[in-house]
Design a protein around this motif. Structure first.
Motif, PDB file in Angstrom:
ATOM      1  N   ARG A  19       0.920  -1.130   0.048  1.00 57.18           N
ATOM      2  CA  ARG A  19       0.016   0.037  -0.056  1.00 57.18           C
ATOM      3  C   ARG A  19       0.750   1.327  -0.012  1.00 57.18           C
ATOM      4  O   ARG A  19       0.780   2.124  -0.642  1.00 57.18           O
ATOM      5  N   ASP A  20       2.083   1.414   0.632  1.00 57.64           N
ATOM      6  CA  ASP A  20       2.672   2.481   0.876  1.00 57.64           C
ATOM      7  C   ASP A  20       3.947   2.769  -0.035  1.00 57.64           C
ATOM      8  O   ASP A  20       4.261   3.899  -0.155  1.00 57.64           O
ATOM      9  N   GLU A  21       4.402   1.731  -0.502  1.00 57.54           N
ATOM     10  CA  GLU A  21       5.429   1.684  -1.488  1.00 57.54           C
ATOM     11  C   GLU A  21       5.249   1.385  -3.007  1.00 57.54           C
ATOM     12  O   GLU A  21       5.878   2.063  -3.885  1.00 57.54           O
ATOM     13  N   ILE A  22       4.350   0.585  -3.333  1.00 61.58           N
ATOM     14  CA  ILE A  22       3.981   0.305  -4.503  1.00 61.58           C
ATOM     15  C   ILE A  22       2.907   0.965  -5.120  1.00 61.58           C
ATOM     16  O   ILE A  22       3.039   1.401  -6.253  1.00 61.58           O
ATOM     17  N   LYS A  27       4.209   7.206  -6.378  1.00 69.14           N
ATOM     18  CA  LYS A  27       5.261   6.371  -6.799  1.00 69.14           C
ATOM     19  C   LYS A  27       4.918   5.440  -7.980  1.00 69.14           C
ATOM     20  O   LYS A  27       5.700   4.780  -8.390  1.00 69.14           O
ATOM     21  N   LEU A  28       3.694   5.355  -8.323  1.00 67.60           N
ATOM     22  CA  LEU A  28       3.179   4.345  -9.142  1.00 67.60           C
ATOM     23  C   LEU A  28       3.849   4.558 -10.545  1.00 67.60           C
ATOM     24  O   LEU A  28       4.002   3.370 -11.170  1.00 67.60           O
ATOM     25  N   LEU A  29       4.008   5.687 -11.006  1.00 69.53           N
ATOM     26  CA  LEU A  29       4.539   5.879 -12.386  1.00 69.53           C
ATOM     27  C   LEU A  29       6.081   5.471 -12.275  1.00 69.53           C
ATOM     28  O   LEU A  29       6.333   4.702 -13.406  1.00 69.53           O
ATOM     29  N   SER A  30       6.746   5.413 -11.305  1.00 72.43           N
ATOM     30  CA  SER A  30       8.054   5.131 -11.272  1.00 72.43           C
ATOM     31  C   SER A  30       8.197   3.581 -10.961  1.00 72.43           C
ATOM     32  O   SER A  30       8.760   2.833 -11.758  1.00 72.43           O
ATOM     33  N   ASN A  31       7.204   3.095 -10.376  1.00 71.97           N
ATOM     34  CA  ASN A  31       7.028   1.633 -10.260  1.00 71.97           C
ATOM     35  C   ASN A  31       6.839   0.949 -11.497  1.00 71.97           C
ATOM     36  O   ASN A  31       7.110  -0.141 -11.930  1.00 71.97           O
ATOM     37  N   LEU A  32       5.984   1.712 -12.301  1.00 70.41           N
ATOM     38  CA  LEU A  32       5.422   0.979 -13.722  1.00 70.41           C
ATOM     39  C   LEU A  32       6.490   1.185 -14.749  1.00 70.41           C
ATOM     40  O   LEU A  32       6.649   0.280 -15.530  1.00 70.41           O
ATOM     41  N   GLY A  33       7.431   1.894 -14.486  1.00 68.89           N
ATOM     42  CA  GLY A  33       8.668   2.248 -15.299  1.00 68.89           C
ATOM     43  C   GLY A  33       9.582   1.058 -15.099  1.00 68.89           C
ATOM     44  O   GLY A  33      10.138   0.496 -16.012  1.00 68.89           O
ATOM     45  N   VAL A  34       9.915   0.741 -13.538  1.00 72.62           N
ATOM     46  CA  VAL A  34      10.544  -0.527 -13.258  1.00 72.62           C
ATOM     47  C   VAL A  34      10.001  -1.752 -13.915  1.00 72.62           C
ATOM     48  O   VAL A  34      10.914  -2.558 -14.280  1.00 72.62           O
ATOM     49  N   VAL A  35       8.739  -1.867 -13.890  1.00 72.62           N
ATOM     50  CA  VAL A  35       8.157  -3.028 -14.305  1.00 72.62           C
ATOM     51  C   VAL A  35       8.109  -2.988 -15.842  1.00 72.62           C
ATOM     52  O   VAL A  35       8.573  -4.325 -16.350  1.00 72.62           O
ATOM     53  N   TYR A  36       7.958  -2.133 -16.492  1.00 71.17           N
ATOM     54  CA  TYR A  36       8.201  -2.067 -18.120  1.00 71.17           C
ATOM     55  C   TYR A  36       9.717  -2.526 -18.173  1.00 71.17           C
ATOM     56  O   TYR A  36       9.822  -3.204 -19.124  1.00 71.17           O
ATOM     57  N   GLY A  37      10.640  -1.791 -17.520  1.00 70.66           N
ATOM     58  CA  GLY A  37      12.184  -2.179 -17.849  1.00 70.66           C
ATOM     59  C   GLY A  37      12.423  -3.892 -17.601  1.00 70.66           C
ATOM     60  O   GLY A  37      13.052  -4.463 -18.454  1.00 70.66           O
ATOM     61  N   VAL A  38      11.895  -4.341 -16.788  1.00 69.03           N
ATOM     62  CA  VAL A  38      12.234  -5.596 -16.140  1.00 69.03           C
ATOM     63  C   VAL A  38      11.380  -6.361 -17.254  1.00 69.03           C
ATOM     64  O   VAL A  38      11.940  -7.563 -17.657  1.00 69.03           O
ATOM     65  N   GLY A  39      10.370  -5.944 -17.592  1.00 65.55           N
ATOM     66  CA  GLY A  39       9.446  -6.887 -18.606  1.00 65.55           C
ATOM     67  C   GLY A  39      10.272  -6.981 -20.220  1.00 65.55           C
ATOM     68  O   GLY A  39      10.215  -8.036 -20.742  1.00 65.55           O
ATOM     69  N   VAL A  40      10.894  -5.790 -20.418  1.00 63.85           N
ATOM     70  CA  VAL A  40      11.606  -5.605 -21.526  1.00 63.85           C
ATOM     71  C   VAL A  40      13.005  -6.551 -21.802  1.00 63.85           C
ATOM     72  O   VAL A  40      13.256  -7.263 -22.665  1.00 63.85           O
TER      73      VAL A  40
END
Length: 57
Positions: A19-22, A27-40
């Motif tokens: 709830r607090d960090e993800i 912070k959601l846009l930054s977290n989605l950027g990380v998920v996108y990078g890991v997925g690529v």
């Protein structure tokens, strides 16, 4: 037991972390950027593992 060290809302630590960090809107846009990078990265590794022979020939 002293409960003044953290949140006192009765939630589990994992639930508070999600709830607090993800899912926090700031912070959601930054977290989605990380998920996108890991997925690529994972997709590139999969493609190289599967079709790597085509690159050598």
């Amino acid at each position: 037991m002293d409960r003044s060290l953290g949140h006192n809302d009765g939630a589990w630590a994992v639930t508070r972390f999600i709830r607090d960090e993800i899912m926090d809107s700031r912070k959601l846009l930054s977290n989605l950027g990380v998920v996108y990078g890991v997925g690529v990265f994972a997709g590139a590794v999969y493609c190289i593992e599967t079709y790597g022979e085509l690159l050598i020939q």
